[in-house]
Design an enzyme around this catalytic site. Sequence first.
Site: not given
Ligand code: PEP
Ligand code: MG
Length: 631
Positions: A498, A545
């Site tokens: 994001d 992450c």
């Molecule tokens: C991110 O945004 O990097 C993340 C790990 O969350 P998601 O991919 O679930 O939006």
């Molecule tokens: Mg995210």
Amino acid sequence: MNEKKRLFGKRYFAGKVTELPCQCAAFDQDCFMPEALRKGEAIIRGIPVSAGVCRGKLLVLRRARPVIDKRPVSDAAIAEEINRFEKALAQTRQQLLGIQRKVSEAMGAQESSIFDSHLLVLEDPVLLDKVIRVIQEEKVNAEYAFHSMAEHYAAVLAASQDDYLRERATDIRDVTARVLNNLLGLEDEMDLRHLKEPCLVIGHDLTPSNTAQLDKRNVLGFGTDVGSKTSHTAIMARSLRIPAVVGLKNASDQLESGQYALLDGYNGLIVVNPTDQTLYEYGQLEKKQLTLQEKLRDILARPAITLDGHRIFLSANIEHVSDVDAVKSQGAEGVGLFRTEYLFLEREHPPSEEQQYEAYRAVASALKPMPVVIRTLDLGGDKFLSHMHLPVEMNPFLGWRAIRFCLQERDVFREQLRAILRASAEGNVRMMYPMISGLDELNQANALVEEYKAELRQEAVPFDEGIEIGAMIETPSAVIVADSLAKRLKFFSIGTNDLIQYALAVDRLNEKIAHLYEPTHPAIVRLIKATVDAAQHEKIRVSVCGEMAGDPVLAPLLVGLGVGELSAAPPLLGPVKFILRRLKLAEAQELAQFALACESAADILARCQELAHQVAPGLFEASSETAKSTA
Ligand code: PEP
Ligand code: MG
């Protein structure tokens, strides 16, 4: 628009389409594939969604296209027509329940819950009422009424910008085909349960029900014209560990059953009529893969430690309770991101506090004493719930999502926070808020946690009083106020997926601007560094992450920038650990210094690739070094 092309996108169309122009990489120009494909070797490129290489005869599925006639029905026969329709719905329901049962036995309840959305289509009161009204008011046959209404719904959803809504169009069309087959007394030609010999399956669009029924002994791999990495079909392929390529444009219309082909799930290629040279190259690649897999197995139980002794914590991103096995088998040191929204997405009703507690407790106690970071609900964006009837938004990623949703839907948030707190008594649970954009949201969420802790104390329900709370850093504003956030949190986890889309203003789902989605953009490098600095200043942990953490080319850059923990999908951890164990911290830091001073995303990426290939060449040879994949 070209009539053939217009019709091609439809599931039901009359007349055989023969020659359509398509991109043929072997000739590097638009060409008529059937001729080319029948003669020499030709390559069709798509999107790789499930790793592996396989070869064999093609089975090209062309769904039967029943002609849906519009027939007048007399007043006296209308009741009977509605009765026929209802019987076909009941028959379809029985068939789907049967498939769901089999999938559940073979693959577990999580996978089989995909069919819940199909069953919901059969119960959709708005759709069914409309069909019955069309039969009554227009006095027409059930097939026509149902097909026209369902196709109208599906077309609206298919035109959506949103991956999730487009997938719902696939669900509707899948169910529509079954109901129509039952109304017309036709067999389902896409039924893949009765294959007699091993083959590569090619289809315009394999539905989840087709995919779930694939017999792994006889389906070596599959390719589809349409699809994305997040489609249910791709998810099924990965869970079945069947090599797969999607987004092959019009391959299903160009290829023919019986042709010999090779499917490369690493690079997203179908090589038709592969030459001896190609087969030899892929044979070599498979040997390298086997050797690499052995090397990765050897380091599973070893720590992620650089040559000069710097320890990095490698943890796993999970979506389901059943992922616990993969966390253990892939040598993860904990869960860095539990995406709890999948508990909500894959069912008819939101899970209760008790059901959530059970899920969180199961993961925490199975992995104890390893830490498990449970992220609070991150709904919205591309993750919607059919049962919550959320409004359709113009900009869902900028809209009512994640913590914003939870702070307004207090009952939902309360149940989840209580469930997480209760589970903290059973293992090493940590809690993390998604999409924090400023201090107000963090303070509100923290106040609610305190309120629910007080409730639990009063009820004498145990929980970990010292439960650590962290936040995802995935908005540019969170980076800017990271110093304030860090004072109130125990850890940061950088959500690069994001953060990249918000910082660069590039929709992470839009393939037309995918080239602008650059993890090595200088702005991203500096945002990560600023987050790390803020965390280090307050002596709190910082992890990544997002998908960057699972990319062995980019992991050294993150480590060099000072990130102490990387969290990625379990199958990606082996390659990341492999490269980290061949690297010196000093090399990673030098790379980071270069990146922080550099003004070009391409130059930073090139330098990351150079270092990765230099320290771990075997990692890359084993998945892409054939003439086809590098062409
Ligand atoms: C991110 O945004 O990097 C993340 C790990 O969350 P998601 O991919 O679930 O939006
Ligand atoms: Mg995210």
